[in-house]
Each structure stands twice: as structure tokens, then as C-alpha cells.
Design an enzyme around this catalytic site. Sequence first.
Site, PDB file in Angstrom:
ATOM      1  N   HIS A 470       0.830  -1.207   0.000  1.00 18.72           N
ATOM      2  CA  HIS A 470       0.000   0.000   0.000  1.00 18.72           C
ATOM      3  C   HIS A 470       0.866   1.260   0.000  1.00 18.72           C
ATOM      4  CE1 HIS A 470      -3.582   2.474   1.219  1.00 18.72           C
ATOM      5  NE2 HIS A 470      -2.613   3.225   1.741  1.00 18.72           N
ATOM      6  N   GLU A 471       1.789   1.322   0.940  1.00 21.62           N
ATOM      7  CA  GLU A 471       2.618   2.529   1.018  1.00 21.62           C
ATOM      8  C   GLU A 471       3.512   2.675  -0.205  1.00 21.62           C
ATOM      9  OE1 GLU A 471       1.883   4.782   2.967  1.00 21.62           O
ATOM     10  OE2 GLU A 471       0.570   3.577   4.242  1.00 21.62           O
ATOM     11  N   HIS A 474       1.654   4.430  -2.904  1.00 23.83           N
ATOM     12  CA  HIS A 474       1.811   5.882  -2.764  1.00 23.83           C
ATOM     13  C   HIS A 474       3.186   6.309  -3.275  1.00 23.83           C
ATOM     14  CE1 HIS A 474      -1.825   6.871  -0.627  1.00 23.83           C
ATOM     15  NE2 HIS A 474      -1.544   6.138   0.432  1.00 23.83           N
ATOM     16  N   HIS A 477       3.298   6.590  -6.883  1.00 22.62           N
ATOM     17  CA  HIS A 477       2.571   7.786  -7.308  1.00 22.62           C
ATOM     18  C   HIS A 477       3.512   8.999  -7.316  1.00 22.62           C
ATOM     19  CE1 HIS A 477      -1.609   9.966  -6.902  1.00 22.62           C
ATOM     20  NE2 HIS A 477      -1.063  10.138  -8.087  1.00 22.62           N
TER      21      HIS A 477
END
Length: 683
Positions: A470-471, A474, A477
Site C-alpha cells: 500500500h505505502e 503511494h 505515485h
Amino acid sequence: MNTANPLMQAWTGPHGLPTFADIAAAHFQPAFEAALAEHRAEIDAIAAQPEPPSFANTLAAFDASGRQLTRLQHLFYTLGASATSPELQAQQRVMAGPLAAHDSAVYMHQGLFQRVDALFEQRHTLGLTAESLRLLERVHLDFVRAGARLAPAARERYAAVMAQLAELTTRFAQNVLAAESGYQLRLATEAELAGLPGFVRAAARQAARDRGLGDGVHVITLSRSLIVPFLSFSARRDLREQAWRAWVGRGDDTGATDNRALCAQILALRAEQAALHGHACYADFALEDTMARRQDAVMDLLQRVWQPALAAHAREREAVLGAMAAAGATHALQAWDWRFYAEQARRARFELDEAEVKPYFALDRMVAAMFDCASRLFGLQFKPRPDIAGYHADVRAYEVLNADGTLRGLFLQDNFARPTKRSGAWMNALRNQSRALGAKPVILNNNNFAKGGAGEPTLLSFDDVRTLFHEFGHGLHGLLSDVEHERLAGTQVLRDFVELPSQLYEHWMAEPAVLKQFARHWQTDEPLPDALLAKLQAARQFGQGYETLRYTASAIVDMAAHALPEAPADVVGFERDTLARWGLPAEVGMNHRMTHFQHLFSSAGYAAGYYVYLWAEVLDCDAFDAFVEAGDVFEPAVAARLRECIYAAGNSVEPGAAFRAFRGRDPVVEPMLKDRGLLQATA
């Protein structure tokens, strides 16, 4: 330039990093004072130009201003969250008000706003590129939402409110850290360790060493990666209750870390902030700049999952009560019992034991898996740079290269819990990407995994692996951002869109092909057996009713509190009454109670916005279905479209348009309900 202060010199470390070892907390205030003065002079100069406003001399110049201040803020907030100290916390309290006051002065600067406003009024006649038009619209909205259009007296009051909020949210965050780092449940005897598998014992021994307690001591802390396994495996019901009460009671006390009054003060100031903008409540103000736009859109989504989740939880509860009966337990089911007996029920139903699973999920292997997925999807390469020193010995550095070997950016990873680090997991940028500024991104991931024992790897749960991916979603991104202007780079998107890239990336961690390649026993190197993989897949949705209720309850309380025109006098009572109206079962609880709800009260980032994880889950499940429909979860054409439309675009494209460009249509909710196993509960 002050040569005695390393923060006021050129940062000459690799990739423009500072020399962390030379930085002291006392260096920040003078460095900030110089950087604030420099930025004020830049803003005054932009506003005072005799030439008529143009995109170049106003918008681009504003986006390029304050470079010294920006890099200081990134560093300051990074150290404050990841490697704090009493001295640094004192600096945070000192600087909270002045930094907020500076932001207000910039975004209420009437000379600058007049130029921005004039360009905004002419925006469709200026011949701007799509990205330049987006920058103009976003910057103009930044000024308006910061109070630039308010009357002079209202602007003055608004600035005071924002300064007070900055000071209060800083205190809130520091109280939570103090409550978490100050708690230790020592386990001194074999009887107190009863039920704990080897990986929990090893992590508890390491936590004791990290706190200077020596060998032979076991400590349970409030780090999620340690307390959740303890609550799941400890056979000592009395100790489970102690640990659970400490975990859920953070900030709800009468001592130095009491956050109840702070919550009420923050809510009151936010209500006033919204009223100054002409809104009935803070939720209306916050949602104005989101994809959801309105409270009823948010509540409709929360309602759509609440009833199915209640039904799923009722089925799970029967299984848990069955496990209690099988164990001969005669006491009533309490919140500190749930995870323990749910683990027993899962073990009985699926013949799946987490202690059997964890040896296949060593941290280093899972980091390699997340890098490999990024390579297969986006052509990225990750080159370890052990020579690059971070702010803590736990930090690992990787140069990120494009498929052609050119530099994309720098990725830093800080994976372990420690007393000087706030709880949770997060991504932040030490530098955002910008073509106009020639800036390559420097991206940091923080996790709070319980470090393995000496000489042993850190073993992750399946949920820990999901957090890792999940991190890194990010992180991608930020790393894949490809925009001209810094204001539009990376994760600086609407709050209910920002979780799409992160949650979407989670899907690859559970793919059988990925698990078969990287999930290998840390001692034997045996790949994850097919039978164990099948059990993991079969058990994946067990407990989703419980987890969905915990998340949704937190989102409901968040929205309810920020929908009030005035703050409740008793935030704990308000929380309790709100959950009672919705019928939350007592044994479930919330992901985050208000008194330690850092998403809401450590900043305004997720205030009236905790719903965004569910909103983005609708997007991410639908988006991943594009790969499923293509028949290959690494389908090159779909991956190329994903990179261009979602990961690289930052905020240069309106999020709804960005999703449609990738998916060819608006999102639908059914893939999310199916993924959580909630569709059957709606039948």
C-alpha cells in the site's frame, strides 16, 4: 549564508540530501526564519511587478517560489514523524504558529491574489495548455479556500484560527506519540507468554532490546504489528484486556496525554473556519474540494457497506462463539477476546495457522516482490545504495531507474517501529517531481513493523505485506509523477483519489504468481506450498465483516463530528452515542477512537475525509478488473495506460476524467463489494 548551520548551506549529499548526522533540532528555527523572510520577499516581488499578470510571471513564478522553505518543511515534518526527540518536539511547538501564519500571509496576499484572480477570470482566453489551465484553477482555489476573498476583519480572524489549529494539532500528535511510546506490557514468565508463537516472542524480545531492557525480557508495545498478534495469540485473557485497554484508551485519560479537550477545541475551530467561508459545518467545507462533493454522497457509500458488513459480522460471530464453546470458555465475548477466538475459528475452519504462514513472508523477500511488480508493470529498476546515510540506521536507500537506465528518483524506506516514531504507515516526499524545476523526486515510505530478533529476519503477517505494498503504491505515485509544475506533482491530488494508486497496488501482493515466486520459507527456501496458498485464498474474506465495521465506524464518527455546527462538549460521549445509533456491536470497536485519531486531529488532511479509503476502494477494485479482463495482471498495454492516466498524471487532470481515461467509463461499486465478500450479504 550561515556557515555554522547545515540547514542554511547547500545540501550536498547524494541526490541533494542533507547530511543528517550534522543536523540538530536547534538549527531549524534560524533556518526557518531565513527561509520565511526569503519567501515573503519573493511573494512581494511577484505581486509588485509593473507588467500585467501572465502565466509565466505570476503562476509559474509562484510555483517556483519558496524552494528553501519547501525543502526545510519536508525535512522538518519527516524528522518530526520518524525520528523525533524532546528537542525537536519543542521546535515543532515553537514553529507551528509561525509556519501557519506564513501560509495565511501568502495565500491572503492581496496583491498576489489580484494577479491570480485576474488570470483566472481570463483563463479560457489565454491559450493555456491543459496542465497550465489546471495549475491556474488549482492555485486560484488554494487562495480562495485559504481566505483570500474574505473581508479584512474575517481574514485576520481566519489567520488566527489557522495558527491555533496548527498549535493544537501539533500537541495532539505529540500526545499520541507519548502515550504509545510510554506503554510497555512486560512479560516476565512463561505463564505470561502462554500461547505466543515464536515470531511474537522474538518481536517482543527485540522491542525490549530497543528500549534498553536487555536480553531475556519480552515487551508488548502499542505498535500495531506487535499488539495485534498479541491479542490474536495470547492465552492470558487478563493480559489481553490490559493491552487492549491501553491500545484503545490512548488519549482518553486524565494525565499528560489527555486529548479529549484538544479534540473539542480543534472541532470548534474547524466549525468556525467553515462558518467564515459561509458553510454550515466543516464537513461541507472539506467536501467541497473532493470527488464526493457532498455529505449525502459519502453517507450513501457508507450505508451501502454497513448493513452487508453487519450481516457478515453476524456470521463471523457465530464462528467465534463456536470457537469459545470448543475451548470451554464460559465468559461473555468481549472486545479483547475477539481476535483470539477469531484466530481459533479461522484455524479450525480453514486449517490455517498464522504461525505456519509467517515464515514465508520475510520482509526482504516482500520488498523484492514489490520492486519486481513495479519492474514488470512500469519498467522500473531499483538499485540499492547502502552508502547513502538516512536520518536513522533503519533507513534503506534505492536509486530508481527507468527502463533505459536513466535516473527516475530516489526511494527511501524506513520499516521498523521505535519509540521515536509515530504509529501507522505513511508516504511522504522529501522532494516532489517537477520538470520546470528540474526536480527528481525523493520519496520516503514509513512502516511500523515489529523488528525480528537478533540474527532472524523480520517476518510479516499477510496484513503487514498489504501495508508494505500500500505505502509503496503511494511511493510509485510520487516516483512516476511526470508533470511540469510542482503543485500538481505526485500525491497532491484530491483526498478521495489519493488512495487509488496505493490501494490498487495492494492487489498484486496477493497474486498467486507473485506469492509463488517470492513467498519462500526463510529457513528452508521452500516456496509457499500450493495447499497453504489455497488456504490463504480461502480464508482471505474471513473477518471482513469485523474489519469493515471497524473502518466504517471510524468514518461515520469522523463525518458526524465534522457535520456539527458546533463542537460537542464531550467527544467521548458523542462517539459512544453515534456508534450506538448505528448499532455497532460492542465487541467490534473502531479502527481509531477520536482521542488518538491522527488522520483527523494531527492535521486536517483526512478531517471529514476518513471515508476516502472506501471511496478509493471502489475505484481500485474496478481498476484492477481491467487487468483481470485482459487475462494478465501484468498486461503491458493496460499497465502503460495505468501509468499514464493515474500514476504519472498527478493532479494535472481532474480525477474523474483521469479514471475514465484509464477505464473507459465511470467506476462501479460491485467489484469492491465482491472483493470484501459482502455481495452475498446483500442478497
